[in-house]
Design a protein around this motif. Structure first.
Motif, mmCIF file in Angstrom:
data_model
loop_
_atom_site.group_PDB
_atom_site.id
_atom_site.type_symbol
_atom_site.label_atom_id
_atom_site.label_comp_id
_atom_site.label_asym_id
_atom_site.label_seq_id
_atom_site.Cartn_x
_atom_site.Cartn_y
_atom_site.Cartn_z
ATOM 1 N N ALA A 75 0.821 -1.218 0.000
ATOM 2 C CA ALA A 75 0.000 0.000 0.000
ATOM 3 C C ALA A 75 0.851 1.262 0.000
ATOM 4 C CB ALA A 75 -0.927 -0.007 1.214
ATOM 5 N N GLU A 76 2.006 1.235 0.674
ATOM 6 C CA GLU A 76 2.835 2.434 0.738
ATOM 7 C C GLU A 76 3.457 2.747 -0.620
ATOM 8 O OE1 GLU A 76 2.772 4.400 3.308
ATOM 9 O OE2 GLU A 76 1.413 2.934 4.204
ATOM 10 N N LEU A 77 3.852 1.720 -1.341
ATOM 11 C CA LEU A 77 4.382 1.939 -2.690
ATOM 12 C C LEU A 77 3.299 2.479 -3.615
ATOM 13 C CD1 LEU A 77 6.566 -1.279 -3.188
ATOM 14 C CD2 LEU A 77 7.373 1.048 -2.758
ATOM 15 N N LEU A 78 2.096 1.902 -3.540
ATOM 16 C CA LEU A 78 0.978 2.367 -4.363
ATOM 17 C C LEU A 78 0.620 3.813 -4.022
ATOM 18 C CD1 LEU A 78 -1.201 -0.857 -4.127
ATOM 19 C CD2 LEU A 78 -0.234 0.088 -6.250
ATOM 20 N N SER A 79 0.641 4.131 -2.750
ATOM 21 C CA SER A 79 0.332 5.494 -2.320
ATOM 22 C C SER A 79 1.359 6.480 -2.871
ATOM 23 C CB SER A 79 0.304 5.565 -0.792
ATOM 24 O OG SER A 79 0.123 6.889 -0.341
ATOM 25 N N ALA A 80 2.650 6.135 -2.757
ATOM 26 C CA ALA A 80 3.700 7.018 -3.275
ATOM 27 C C ALA A 80 3.553 7.218 -4.780
ATOM 28 C CB ALA A 80 5.069 6.434 -2.943
ATOM 29 N N LEU A 81 3.247 6.142 -5.494
ATOM 30 C CA LEU A 81 3.070 6.244 -6.947
ATOM 31 C C LEU A 81 1.857 7.103 -7.280
ATOM 32 C CD1 LEU A 81 3.874 5.371 -9.803
ATOM 33 C CD2 LEU A 81 2.415 3.339 -9.502
ATOM 34 N N GLY A 82 0.776 6.937 -6.514
ATOM 35 C CA GLY A 82 -0.423 7.728 -6.764
ATOM 36 C C GLY A 82 -0.204 9.218 -6.560
ATOM 37 N N HIS A 83 0.462 9.580 -5.491
ATOM 38 C CA HIS A 83 0.723 10.996 -5.209
ATOM 39 C C HIS A 83 1.676 11.585 -6.258
ATOM 40 C CE1 HIS A 83 -1.104 11.773 -1.194
ATOM 41 N NE2 HIS A 83 -1.050 10.431 -1.120
ATOM 42 N N LEU A 84 2.694 10.811 -6.599
ATOM 43 C CA LEU A 84 3.663 11.291 -7.592
ATOM 44 C C LEU A 84 2.979 11.498 -8.940
ATOM 45 C CD1 LEU A 84 6.658 11.978 -7.849
ATOM 46 C CD2 LEU A 84 7.077 9.609 -8.512
ATOM 47 N N ALA A 85 2.109 10.561 -9.331
ATOM 48 C CA ALA A 85 1.384 10.687 -10.599
ATOM 49 C C ALA A 85 0.418 11.866 -10.562
ATOM 50 C CB ALA A 85 0.634 9.389 -10.892
ATOM 51 N N LYS A 86 -0.187 12.114 -9.420
ATOM 52 C CA LYS A 86 -1.110 13.255 -9.294
ATOM 53 C C LYS A 86 -0.386 14.569 -9.543
ATOM 54 C CE LYS A 86 -2.443 14.809 -5.220
ATOM 55 N NZ LYS A 86 -2.300 16.276 -5.198
ATOM 56 N N HIS A 87 0.845 14.683 -8.999
ATOM 57 C CA HIS A 87 1.603 15.918 -9.180
ATOM 58 C C HIS A 87 1.992 16.142 -10.647
ATOM 59 C CE1 HIS A 87 1.504 16.338 -4.961
ATOM 60 N NE2 HIS A 87 2.488 15.497 -4.664
ATOM 61 N N THR A 88 2.118 15.033 -11.396
ATOM 62 C CA THR A 88 2.442 15.163 -12.832
ATOM 63 C C THR A 88 1.177 15.251 -13.684
ATOM 64 O OG1 THR A 88 2.508 12.753 -13.151
ATOM 65 C CG2 THR A 88 4.563 13.840 -12.497
ATOM 66 N N ARG A 89 0.027 15.260 -12.987
ATOM 67 C CA ARG A 89 -1.300 15.355 -13.618
ATOM 68 C C ARG A 89 -1.616 14.126 -14.484
ATOM 69 N NH1 ARG A 89 -3.543 19.950 -12.476
ATOM 70 N NH2 ARG A 89 -5.228 19.666 -14.009
ATOM 71 N N ASP A 90 -1.021 13.017 -14.149
ATOM 72 C CA ASP A 90 -1.403 11.749 -14.756
ATOM 73 C C ASP A 90 -2.503 11.163 -13.866
ATOM 74 O OD1 ASP A 90 -1.697 9.272 -15.886
ATOM 75 O OD2 ASP A 90 0.454 8.800 -15.949
ATOM 76 N N PHE A 91 -3.713 11.731 -13.993
ATOM 77 C CA PHE A 91 -4.797 11.402 -13.082
ATOM 78 C C PHE A 91 -5.268 9.956 -13.206
ATOM 79 C CE2 PHE A 91 -5.830 16.146 -13.391
ATOM 80 C CZ PHE A 91 -5.039 16.437 -12.277
ATOM 81 N N SER A 92 -5.171 9.407 -14.397
ATOM 82 C CA SER A 92 -5.599 8.021 -14.600
ATOM 83 C C SER A 92 -4.743 7.070 -13.771
ATOM 84 C CB SER A 92 -5.504 7.658 -16.079
ATOM 85 O OG SER A 92 -5.835 6.295 -16.283
ATOM 86 N N LEU A 93 -3.425 7.214 -13.871
ATOM 87 C CA LEU A 93 -2.519 6.367 -13.090
ATOM 88 C C LEU A 93 -2.658 6.655 -11.605
ATOM 89 C CD1 LEU A 93 -0.203 4.367 -12.828
ATOM 90 C CD2 LEU A 93 1.404 6.249 -13.260
ATOM 91 N N ALA A 94 -2.779 7.919 -11.254
ATOM 92 C CA ALA A 94 -2.897 8.299 -9.852
ATOM 93 C C ALA A 94 -4.150 7.693 -9.218
ATOM 94 C CB ALA A 94 -2.921 9.821 -9.721
ATOM 95 N N GLU A 95 -5.286 7.801 -9.918
ATOM 96 C CA GLU A 95 -6.545 7.260 -9.394
ATOM 97 C C GLU A 95 -6.468 5.742 -9.219
ATOM 98 O OE1 GLU A 95 -11.337 7.202 -10.456
ATOM 99 O OE2 GLU A 95 -9.924 8.327 -11.713
ATOM 100 N N LYS A 96 -5.876 5.078 -10.186
ATOM 101 C CA LYS A 96 -5.748 3.630 -10.124
ATOM 102 C C LYS A 96 -4.886 3.205 -8.934
ATOM 103 C CE LYS A 96 -4.093 -0.312 -12.850
ATOM 104 N NZ LYS A 96 -3.456 -0.733 -14.132
ATOM 105 N N ALA A 97 -3.745 3.865 -8.754
ATOM 106 C CA ALA A 97 -2.830 3.504 -7.665
ATOM 107 C C ALA A 97 -3.431 3.817 -6.300
ATOM 108 C CB ALA A 97 -1.507 4.238 -7.848
ATOM 109 N N LEU A 98 -4.053 4.990 -6.175
ATOM 110 C CA LEU A 98 -4.620 5.386 -4.880
ATOM 111 C C LEU A 98 -5.814 4.521 -4.512
ATOM 112 C CD1 LEU A 98 -4.374 9.271 -5.233
ATOM 113 C CD2 LEU A 98 -3.065 7.837 -3.665
ATOM 114 N N THR A 99 -6.641 4.190 -5.474
ATOM 115 C CA THR A 99 -7.809 3.347 -5.202
ATOM 116 C C THR A 99 -7.376 1.975 -4.712
ATOM 117 O OG1 THR A 99 -9.094 4.508 -6.905
ATOM 118 C CG2 THR A 99 -9.900 2.356 -6.191
ATOM 119 N N LYS A 100 -6.355 1.430 -5.331
ATOM 120 C CA LYS A 100 -5.854 0.122 -4.913
ATOM 121 C C LYS A 100 -5.227 0.197 -3.518
ATOM 122 C CE LYS A 100 -3.153 -3.841 -6.525
ATOM 123 N NZ LYS A 100 -2.319 -4.401 -7.615
ATOM 124 N N ALA A 101 -4.504 1.287 -3.256
ATOM 125 C CA ALA A 101 -3.898 1.458 -1.928
ATOM 126 C C ALA A 101 -4.969 1.544 -0.845
ATOM 127 C CB ALA A 101 -3.025 2.703 -1.910
#
Length: 388
Positions: free
Chosen positions: A324-350
């Motif tokens: 979950a911590e890796l998924l969370s880090a990936l989700g936040h990082l993707a959000k900052h790059t405005r890759d919302f699709s990847l961010a939403e997927k990673a955060l939802t799974k986390a």
């Protein structure tokens, strides 16, 4: 027993010798100036006998009186001790019941010397609960005079001084402790806090070298990171970001490989807007795998294209897809790059693995950016139900 046996011997002697002396005409004459005392031998014997008996009775009577008087004093002393013990017990019970005024009242009746200052500690605690800081300080100062309560009282005083932004006074109290007391884990922890409040970062770093075992690895890493952040912040504020980088490069290799120093350096770089340099530090510092001090900092990166960080996270997730911590880090990082699709997927799974207020807020921001206000509002409400 000896005196009683002697009396028996005298009586037996009298019974045997009495009849033998009854017919004798002998007498005893005692002359004192104008006074004369004349008596027969039998009268003298009886006088001596009664005198001895009277002396023994008088001795017994005096001893009996002394025993009664001594016993009364002991009883009075025991009664006073029971009274003090009762007041001490009532004071502690009142303290536990949060009846602080009654606790102070009862504890004031206790002799501190009899309890080695423990009553002063309890009374000071009651005063502190009532926000009577001056009174609490005075009681703790008095408690320091007793060896049994010296350390506890000093710790309370140090904590109070730190709370009131008096770091210098706190450090003076700590330095006055004996060498044995200075090795106590609580002393080391408060000393680190006092040095941090005083902004004495270099001294904190030096002292932490001897506190690693005392504090434990987790607290040691935390305070080493705080100290490093303080040192780097001083350099950045006084000499600028470039000097900060030069200072980092000039550090010993052991410090540059220390996760606490790496985390502090990366954070300071991000505060200076140097996110790409911070990304490099975080990636290179985790070649052996994710580190609990460094991994969370991926969430703070604002680099426009953090390729190395994204690649590193995806590499780790291939080996541990349910982290979950890796998924969370990936989700936040993707959000900052405005890759919302990847961010939403990673955060939802986390979030499906564990609850996190931080992740819920990030997901709500994504929904808001996608203009899904209804879902964003639901996520904000859900985040309020979790403690930060």
């Amino acid at each position: 027993m000896i005196r009683f046996a002697l009396l028996i011997v005298i009586l037996l002697t009298g019974l045997v010798a009495g009849p033998m002396l009854a017919g004798q005409k002998g007498y005893v004459l005692i002359a004192l100036d104008q006074w004369t005392i004349e008596m027969s031998v039998i009268s003298l014997g009886l006088t001596l006998l009664f005198g001895i008996v009277a002396f023994l009775l008088l001795e017994w009577l005096v001893k009996r009186l002394l025993t009664l008087l001594t016993g009364s004093r002991r009883w009075l002393g025991g009664w006073s001790e029971r009274k003090r013990q009762k007041a001490f017990t009532r004071g502690l019970v009142a303290l536990e019941e949060a009846n602080y005024q009654e606790a102070e009242k009862q504890l004031s009746r206790v002799d501190s010397a009899a309890f080695n200052g423990l009553d002063l500690l309890a009374s000071a605690q009651a005063a502190a609960k009532r926000k009577q800081w001056d009174k609490a300080r005075e009681l703790w100062m008095q408690a320091r005079a007793f060896p049994a309560s010296e350390l506890a009282a000093t710790l309370h005083l140090v904590k109070l001084e730190i709370q009131q932004q008096q770091a210098a006074e706190a450090l003076q109290l700590l330095e006055a402790l004996s060498e044995k007391h200075q090795q106590h884990p609580r002393v080391a922890l408060l000393w680190a806090k006092a040095l941090a409040h005083a902004g004495r970062w270099h001294e904190l770093q030096d002292r932490l070298k001897g506190w690693k075992k005392t504090l434990g690895l987790e607290k040691y890493d935390f305070w080493m990171r705080q100290a490093a952040q303080g040192v780097f912040a001083e350099i950045a504020s006084k000499e600028g970001a470039n000097q900060l980088k030069l200072n980092w490069q000039g550090l010993p290799r052991a410090k540059r490989q220390d996760p606490a120093h790496q985390a502090a350096y990366a954070e300071q770089l991000m505060e200076q807007g140097m996110h790409q340099d911070a990304e490099q530090v975080l990636v290179e510092g985790q070649k052996q795998g994710p580190h609990p001090l460094l991994l969370p900092l991926f969430k703070k990166l604002r680099s426009s294209n953090p390729v190395a960080a994204m690649r590193k996270l995806e590499e780790w997730l291939k080996k541990d897809e349910q982290n979950a911590e890796l998924l969370s880090a990936l989700g936040h990082l993707a959000k900052h790059t405005r890759d919302f699709s990847l961010a939403e997927k990673a955060l939802t799974k986390a979030l499906s693995i564990r609850s996190s207020q931080d992740d819920l807020l990030a997901l709500a921001e994504i929904k808001e950016a996608q203009q899904d206000n209804k879902q964003a509002l639901a996520l904000y409400k859900q985040s309020l139900q979790l403690h930060p």
